[in-house]
Write a protein that holds these residues in place. Structure first.
Motif, PDB file in Angstrom:
ATOM      1  N   ALA A 196       0.798  -1.333   0.133  1.00 60.54           N
ATOM      2  CA  ALA A 196      -0.143  -0.027   0.017  1.00 60.54           C
ATOM      3  C   ALA A 196       0.882   1.297   0.306  1.00 60.54           C
ATOM      4  CB  ALA A 196      -0.987  -0.045   1.229  1.00 60.54           C
ATOM      5  N   PRO A 197       0.685   2.159  -0.747  1.00 59.76           N
ATOM      6  CA  PRO A 197       1.245   3.546  -0.878  1.00 59.76           C
ATOM      7  C   PRO A 197       1.425   3.943   0.688  1.00 59.76           C
ATOM      8  CG  PRO A 197      -0.389   3.588  -2.430  1.00 59.76           C
ATOM      9  CD  PRO A 197      -0.737   2.323  -1.536  1.00 59.76           C
ATOM     10  N   ALA A 198       2.529   4.580   1.066  1.00 59.95           N
ATOM     11  CA  ALA A 198       2.744   5.232   2.159  1.00 59.95           C
ATOM     12  C   ALA A 198       3.124   6.753   2.358  1.00 59.95           C
ATOM     13  CB  ALA A 198       3.912   4.646   2.855  1.00 59.95           C
ATOM     14  N   GLY A 199       3.434   7.089   1.003  1.00 63.66           N
ATOM     15  CA  GLY A 199       3.982   8.519   0.790  1.00 63.66           C
ATOM     16  C   GLY A 199       5.105   8.571  -0.177  1.00 63.66           C
ATOM     17  N   SER A 200       5.662   9.521  -0.397  1.00 65.34           N
ATOM     18  CA  SER A 200       6.783   9.853  -1.279  1.00 65.34           C
ATOM     19  C   SER A 200       7.691  11.025  -0.813  1.00 65.34           C
ATOM     20  CB  SER A 200       6.315  10.264  -2.919  1.00 65.34           C
ATOM     21  OG  SER A 200       5.597  11.361  -2.555  1.00 65.34           O
ATOM     22  N   ILE A 201       8.853  10.835  -1.379  1.00 67.28           N
ATOM     23  CA  ILE A 201       9.862  11.779  -1.204  1.00 67.28           C
ATOM     24  C   ILE A 201      10.247  12.422  -2.635  1.00 67.28           C
ATOM     25  CG2 ILE A 201      12.265  12.064  -0.242  1.00 67.28           C
ATOM     26  CD1 ILE A 201      11.891   9.571   1.323  1.00 67.28           C
ATOM     27  N   ALA A 202      10.588  13.722  -2.571  1.00 68.32           N
ATOM     28  CA  ALA A 202      10.984  14.179  -3.878  1.00 68.32           C
ATOM     29  C   ALA A 202      12.255  15.082  -3.555  1.00 68.32           C
ATOM     30  CB  ALA A 202       9.924  15.402  -4.170  1.00 68.32           C
ATOM     31  N   MET A 203      13.408  14.697  -4.081  1.00 70.26           N
ATOM     32  CA  MET A 203      14.769  15.528  -3.878  1.00 70.26           C
ATOM     33  C   MET A 203      15.476  15.779  -5.155  1.00 70.26           C
ATOM     34  SD  MET A 203      16.678  12.395  -2.082  1.00 70.26           S
ATOM     35  CE  MET A 203      15.221  11.511  -1.434  1.00 70.26           C
ATOM     36  N   SER A 204      16.559  16.459  -4.955  1.00 73.76           N
ATOM     37  CA  SER A 204      17.437  16.936  -6.076  1.00 73.76           C
ATOM     38  C   SER A 204      18.337  15.792  -5.971  1.00 73.76           C
ATOM     39  CB  SER A 204      18.268  18.158  -5.822  1.00 73.76           C
ATOM     40  OG  SER A 204      19.058  17.944  -4.515  1.00 73.76           O
ATOM     41  N   LEU A 205      19.136  15.725  -7.332  1.00 71.64           N
ATOM     42  CA  LEU A 205      20.100  14.571  -7.409  1.00 71.64           C
ATOM     43  C   LEU A 205      21.175  14.698  -6.396  1.00 71.64           C
ATOM     44  CD1 LEU A 205      20.600  12.235  -9.120  1.00 71.64           C
ATOM     45  CD2 LEU A 205      21.704  13.488 -10.940  1.00 71.64           C
ATOM     46  N   PRO A 206      21.560  15.913  -6.250  1.00 72.50           N
ATOM     47  CA  PRO A 206      22.701  15.928  -5.227  1.00 72.50           C
ATOM     48  C   PRO A 206      22.365  15.556  -3.746  1.00 72.50           C
ATOM     49  CG  PRO A 206      22.933  18.001  -6.315  1.00 72.50           C
ATOM     50  CD  PRO A 206      21.589  17.115  -6.844  1.00 72.50           C
ATOM     51  N   ALA A 207      21.071  15.864  -3.438  1.00 78.51           N
ATOM     52  CA  ALA A 207      20.177  15.314  -2.175  1.00 78.51           C
ATOM     53  C   ALA A 207      20.334  13.847  -2.190  1.00 78.51           C
ATOM     54  CB  ALA A 207      19.185  16.076  -2.243  1.00 78.51           C
ATOM     55  N   LEU A 208      19.922  13.249  -3.367  1.00 77.82           N
ATOM     56  CA  LEU A 208      19.849  11.886  -3.157  1.00 77.82           C
ATOM     57  C   LEU A 208      21.465  11.073  -3.041  1.00 77.82           C
ATOM     58  CD1 LEU A 208      18.353   8.931  -3.931  1.00 77.82           C
ATOM     59  CD2 LEU A 208      19.193   9.512  -6.345  1.00 77.82           C
ATOM     60  N   LEU A 209      22.327  11.665  -3.764  1.00 80.95           N
ATOM     61  CA  LEU A 209      23.761  11.170  -3.384  1.00 80.95           C
ATOM     62  C   LEU A 209      23.968  11.653  -1.904  1.00 80.95           C
ATOM     63  CD1 LEU A 209      25.433  12.446  -6.600  1.00 80.95           C
ATOM     64  CD2 LEU A 209      24.622  10.270  -6.012  1.00 80.95           C
ATOM     65  N   ARG A 210      23.645  12.482  -1.098  1.00 88.66           N
ATOM     66  CA  ARG A 210      24.029  12.819   0.261  1.00 88.66           C
ATOM     67  C   ARG A 210      23.380  11.939   1.085  1.00 88.66           C
ATOM     68  NH1 ARG A 210      23.728  18.290  -1.347  1.00 88.66           N
ATOM     69  NH2 ARG A 210      21.410  18.299  -0.566  1.00 88.66           N
ATOM     70  N   VAL A 211      21.929  11.240   0.818  1.00 88.48           N
ATOM     71  CA  VAL A 211      21.264  10.337   1.278  1.00 88.48           C
ATOM     72  C   VAL A 211      22.142   8.913   1.243  1.00 88.48           C
ATOM     73  CG1 VAL A 211      18.963   9.128   1.386  1.00 88.48           C
ATOM     74  CG2 VAL A 211      19.068  11.704   1.202  1.00 88.48           C
ATOM     75  N   HIS A 212      22.373   8.722  -0.119  1.00 92.37           N
ATOM     76  CA  HIS A 212      23.023   7.471  -0.204  1.00 92.37           C
ATOM     77  C   HIS A 212      24.317   7.470   0.551  1.00 92.37           C
ATOM     78  CE1 HIS A 212      26.095   5.030  -2.394  1.00 92.37           C
ATOM     79  NE2 HIS A 212      24.973   4.285  -2.546  1.00 92.37           N
ATOM     80  N   ASP A 213      25.108   8.365   0.735  1.00 92.97           N
ATOM     81  CA  ASP A 213      26.163   8.416   1.572  1.00 92.97           C
ATOM     82  C   ASP A 213      25.925   8.163   3.194  1.00 92.97           C
ATOM     83  OD1 ASP A 213      29.384   8.861   2.161  1.00 92.97           O
ATOM     84  OD2 ASP A 213      28.393  10.930   2.831  1.00 92.97           O
ATOM     85  N   GLN A 214      24.979   8.923   3.495  1.00 90.21           N
ATOM     86  CA  GLN A 214      24.457   8.755   4.953  1.00 90.21           C
ATOM     87  C   GLN A 214      24.055   7.614   5.215  1.00 90.21           C
ATOM     88  OE1 GLN A 214      21.665  12.263   4.616  1.00 90.21           O
ATOM     89  NE2 GLN A 214      23.233  13.734   5.777  1.00 90.21           N
ATOM     90  N   LEU A 215      23.065   7.089   4.363  1.00 95.40           N
ATOM     91  CA  LEU A 215      22.708   5.582   4.635  1.00 95.40           C
ATOM     92  C   LEU A 215      23.911   4.543   4.701  1.00 95.40           C
ATOM     93  CD1 LEU A 215      19.531   5.403   2.326  1.00 95.40           C
ATOM     94  CD2 LEU A 215      19.480   5.570   5.047  1.00 95.40           C
TER      95      LEU A 215
END
Length: 82
Positions: free
Chosen positions: A37-56
């Motif tokens: 079931a859908p829970a929501g969504s996240i929208a971010m810039s490509l640089p933000a996605l790369l920061r999230v990847h690093d943080q995870l």
């Protein structure tokens, strides 16, 4: 601030410089069947996605160091893995 719980990701799309991640939860329909079931969504810039990847990645490494996770081959049975 809103907290959204998710069991996973249904889709990731990139359009016009924005990465959209669709989040889902699972719910038990019966003994052998689950539904997403859908829970929501996240929208971010490509640089933000790369920061999230690093943080995870850093968070996972920290959990491995603390013994909360163990690294193993994907097909190897056992504990939760990183």
């Amino acid at each position: 601030m809103q907290t959204i719980y998710t069991d996973g990701i249904a889709n990731i799309a990139f359009h016009d410089g924005v990465v959209r991640v669709e989040l889902v939860t699972t719910r038990q329909i019966d003994k052998d069947k689950q539904e997403m079931a859908p829970a929501g969504s996240i929208a971010m810039s490509l640089p933000a996605l790369l920061r999230v990847h690093d943080q995870l990645g850093k968070a996972i490494e920290n959990m491995v160091e603390r013994g909360m996770l163990t690294k193993r081959a994907p097909d190897e049975p056992g504990k939760s893995s990183a």
